[in-house]
Design an enzyme around this catalytic site. Structure first.
Site, PDB file in Angstrom:
ATOM      1  N   VAL A  63       0.941  -1.704  -0.277  1.00 32.60           N
ATOM      2  CA  VAL A  63      -0.195   0.148  -0.263  1.00 32.60           C
ATOM      3  C   VAL A  63       0.638   1.177   0.088  1.00 32.60           C
ATOM      4  O   VAL A  63       0.540   2.427  -0.377  1.00 32.60           O
ATOM      5  CB  VAL A  63      -0.915  -0.247   0.881  1.00 32.60           C
ATOM      6  CG1 VAL A  63      -2.372  -0.810   1.214  1.00 32.60           C
ATOM      7  CG2 VAL A  63      -0.338  -0.223   2.456  1.00 32.60           C
ATOM      8  N   TYR A 150       7.468   6.305  13.708  1.00 32.33           N
ATOM      9  CA  TYR A 150       6.146   6.169  13.896  1.00 32.33           C
ATOM     10  C   TYR A 150       5.320   7.069  15.008  1.00 32.33           C
ATOM     11  O   TYR A 150       4.051   6.649  13.764  1.00 32.33           O
ATOM     12  CB  TYR A 150       5.999   4.752  15.081  1.00 32.33           C
ATOM     13  CG  TYR A 150       4.849   4.173  15.007  1.00 32.33           C
ATOM     14  CD1 TYR A 150       4.709   3.358  14.318  1.00 32.33           C
ATOM     15  CD2 TYR A 150       4.775   4.151  16.294  1.00 32.33           C
ATOM     16  CE1 TYR A 150       3.556   2.580  14.473  1.00 32.33           C
ATOM     17  CE2 TYR A 150       3.654   2.713  16.645  1.00 32.33           C
ATOM     18  CZ  TYR A 150       3.043   2.226  15.453  1.00 32.33           C
ATOM     19  OH  TYR A 150       1.490   1.273  15.491  1.00 32.33           O
ATOM     20  N   LYS A 154       1.816   8.431  12.760  1.00 27.08           N
ATOM     21  CA  LYS A 154       0.420   7.954  13.036  1.00 27.08           C
ATOM     22  C   LYS A 154      -0.015   9.392  13.975  1.00 27.08           C
ATOM     23  O   LYS A 154      -2.019   9.020  14.030  1.00 27.08           O
ATOM     24  CB  LYS A 154       0.509   7.085  14.725  1.00 27.08           C
ATOM     25  CG  LYS A 154       1.121   5.853  14.025  1.00 27.08           C
ATOM     26  CD  LYS A 154      -0.433   5.184  13.595  1.00 27.08           C
ATOM     27  CE  LYS A 154       0.691   3.320  13.325  1.00 27.08           C
ATOM     28  NZ  LYS A 154      -0.866   2.843  12.252  1.00 27.08           N
TER      29      LYS A 154
HETATM   30  P1  NDP Z   1       1.769  -6.851  12.382  1.00 29.48           P
HETATM   31  O1  NDP Z   1       2.999  -6.792  12.460  1.00 29.48           O
HETATM   32  O2  NDP Z   1       1.863  -8.237  12.905  1.00 29.48           O
HETATM   33  O3  NDP Z   1       0.887  -6.773  11.307  1.00 29.48           O
HETATM   34  C1  NDP Z   1       1.327  -5.596  10.625  1.00 29.48           C
HETATM   35  C2  NDP Z   1       0.424  -5.827   8.609  1.00 29.48           C
HETATM   36  O4  NDP Z   1       0.197  -4.793   7.618  1.00 29.48           O
HETATM   37  C3  NDP Z   1       0.834  -7.471   7.940  1.00 29.48           C
HETATM   38  O5  NDP Z   1      -0.024  -7.915   7.796  1.00 29.48           O
HETATM   39  C4  NDP Z   1       1.546  -6.958   6.907  1.00 29.48           C
HETATM   40  O6  NDP Z   1       1.466  -7.915   6.026  1.00 29.48           O
HETATM   41  C5  NDP Z   1       1.019  -5.343   6.687  1.00 29.48           C
HETATM   42  N1  NDP Z   1       1.672  -4.301   6.165  1.00 29.48           N
HETATM   43  C6  NDP Z   1       3.050  -3.970   7.061  1.00 29.48           C
HETATM   44  N2  NDP Z   1       3.715  -3.107   5.727  1.00 29.48           N
HETATM   45  C7  NDP Z   1       2.625  -3.080   4.471  1.00 29.48           C
HETATM   46  C8  NDP Z   1       2.601  -2.825   3.070  1.00 29.48           C
HETATM   47  N3  NDP Z   1       3.875  -1.294   2.713  1.00 29.48           N
HETATM   48  N4  NDP Z   1       1.168  -3.090   2.022  1.00 29.48           N
HETATM   49  C9  NDP Z   1       0.599  -4.040   2.734  1.00 29.48           C
HETATM   50  N5  NDP Z   1       0.426  -4.333   4.178  1.00 29.48           N
HETATM   51  C10 NDP Z   1       1.804  -4.077   5.370  1.00 29.48           C
HETATM   52  O7  NDP Z   1       1.252  -5.161  13.040  1.00 29.48           O
HETATM   53  P2  NDP Z   1       0.054  -4.927  14.146  1.00 29.48           P
HETATM   54  O8  NDP Z   1      -1.243  -6.468  14.170  1.00 29.48           O
HETATM   55  O9  NDP Z   1       0.093  -5.263  15.921  1.00 29.48           O
HETATM   56  O10 NDP Z   1      -0.375  -3.963  14.384  1.00 29.48           O
HETATM   57  C11 NDP Z   1      -1.356  -3.643  13.158  1.00 29.48           C
HETATM   58  C12 NDP Z   1      -1.908  -2.321  13.065  1.00 29.48           C
HETATM   59  O11 NDP Z   1      -2.465  -1.235  14.512  1.00 29.48           O
HETATM   60  C13 NDP Z   1       0.190  -1.461  12.427  1.00 29.48           C
HETATM   61  O12 NDP Z   1      -0.828   0.034  11.703  1.00 29.48           O
HETATM   62  C14 NDP Z   1       0.340  -0.498  13.773  1.00 29.48           C
HETATM   63  O13 NDP Z   1       1.038   0.341  14.004  1.00 29.48           O
HETATM   64  C15 NDP Z   1      -1.022  -0.623  14.677  1.00 29.48           C
HETATM   65  N6  NDP Z   1      -0.985  -0.123  16.603  1.00 29.48           N
HETATM   66  C16 NDP Z   1      -0.507  -1.310  17.312  1.00 29.48           C
HETATM   67  C17 NDP Z   1      -0.846  -1.672  18.220  1.00 29.48           C
HETATM   68  C18 NDP Z   1       0.167  -3.104  18.406  1.00 29.48           C
HETATM   69  O14 NDP Z   1       0.280  -2.945  19.647  1.00 29.48           O
HETATM   70  N7  NDP Z   1       0.623  -4.046  17.971  1.00 29.48           N
HETATM   71  C19 NDP Z   1      -0.638  -0.129  18.969  1.00 29.48           C
HETATM   72  C20 NDP Z   1      -0.941   0.566  18.344  1.00 29.48           C
HETATM   73  C21 NDP Z   1      -1.361   0.583  16.724  1.00 29.48           C
HETATM   74  P3  NDP Z   1       2.837  -8.532   5.747  1.00 29.48           P
HETATM   75  O15 NDP Z   1       3.231  -9.332   6.847  1.00 29.48           O
HETATM   76  O16 NDP Z   1       2.126  -9.838   4.698  1.00 29.48           O
HETATM   77  O17 NDP Z   1       4.289  -7.925   5.047  1.00 29.48           O
END
Ligand code: NDP
Length: 242
Positions: A63, A150, A154
């Site tokens: 994306v 980051y 955000k």
């Molecule tokens: P993960 O690292 O577990 O998952 C991240 C997801 O984003 C994966 O599915 C990955 O796909 C996808 N992704 C990353 N880069 C791209 C890209 N360039 N294009 C398309 N897809 C992409 O993260 P979390 O589940 O922990 O986090 C999800 C969201 O929540 C994020 O935005 C994070 O910033 C936010 N968040 C998380 C927190 C936490 O404590 N975990 C706290 C606050 C916010 P693939 O693996 O296929 O590359």
């Protein structure tokens, strides 16, 4: 009587749906009756397994590239719901942060959100219906040492979403933010013990969040139960950020 927060008959795109919070959101929206398309960048096996579990579709796209984001939105079809969840971290102190780490995080988290929203906006406006939920973070409101990139991405998502809510509101399209606290996923697996303990001590609910905690909030904001809610930032953080 219709089920509370039902999404029956709606089509939803969840970016970063292959694992963690995005996976839980995809499962929750499908459970609410939506046809779910999940985007992923590299984890095709994980993404296909979620898609088959929920009877949805997985589409590969990075994306952070405008053309790929547009293709992803086109392939998803007529969207009622867009959840921008894809996100990355590249942590480091400012004095040593590389241009690449700054750009990758901004271009993925904030740029990716812009790219898919721009691609989806026209169709939603034409249909005069749509719900967009962008995933920010508590650090977008409070900051965090070692995460200037980051935190900026955000915080940017919050300003972006408020502007979008003002721009699209008269066309029946809502845009909201969910800002999670610390949630147990691969992203937070490697938190230093000290940071983890101090964060838990400051969290009234006294635990890390689960991906499902975030998914419930997203479902609410996507549904008609939130039909008069737009431009809002909903913290899902156990009380850490109040
Ligand atoms: P993960 O690292 O577990 O998952 C991240 C997801 O984003 C994966 O599915 C990955 O796909 C996808 N992704 C990353 N880069 C791209 C890209 N360039 N294009 C398309 N897809 C992409 O993260 P979390 O589940 O922990 O986090 C999800 C969201 O929540 C994020 O935005 C994070 O910033 C936010 N968040 C998380 C927190 C936490 O404590 N975990 C706290 C606050 C916010 P693939 O693996 O296929 O590359």
């Amino acid at each position: 009587m219709a089920e509370f927060c039902s999404l029956s008959g709606r089509t939803a795109l969840v970016t970063g749906g292959s694992r963690g919070i995005g996976r839980a959101i995809a499962v929750e929206l499908a459970g609410a009756g939506a046809n779910v398309v999940l985007g992923y960048r590299s984890g095709s096996e994980e993404a296909e397994s979620v898609a088959s579990e929920i009877g949805g579709r997985a589409v590969q796209a990075d994306v952070s590239h405008p053309d790929e984001a547009r293709r992803l939105v086109d392939e998803a079809g007529d969207l009622h719901i867009l959840v921008n969840n894809a996100g990355v971290t590249r942590d480091g102190l400012i004095a040593r942060m590389s241009d690449e780490d700054w750009e990758t995080v901004l271009q993925t988290n904030l740029g990716g959100t812009f790219n898919t929203c721009r691609a989806a906006a026209r169709g939603m406006m034409r249909r005069r219906a749509g719900a967009i939920v962008n995933i920010s973070s508590i650090v977008g409101l409070h900051g965090n040492p070692g995460q200037t990139n980051y935190s900026a991405s955000k915080a940017g998502i919050i300003g972006f979403t408020k502007a979008l809510a003002r721009e699209l509101g008269s066309r029946g399209v809502r845009a909201n933010v969910v800002a999670p606290g610390y949630v147990a996923t691969r992203l937070t697996n490697e938190l230093p013990e000290e940071l983890r303990n101090s964060m838990l001590a400051n969290t009234p609910l006294g635990r890390l969040g689960e991906p499902e905690d975030v998914a419930g909030a997203v479902r609410f904001l996507c549904s008609d139960a939130a039909s008069f809610v737009t431009g809002e930032v909903l913290l899902v953080d156990g009380g850490l950020g109040m």
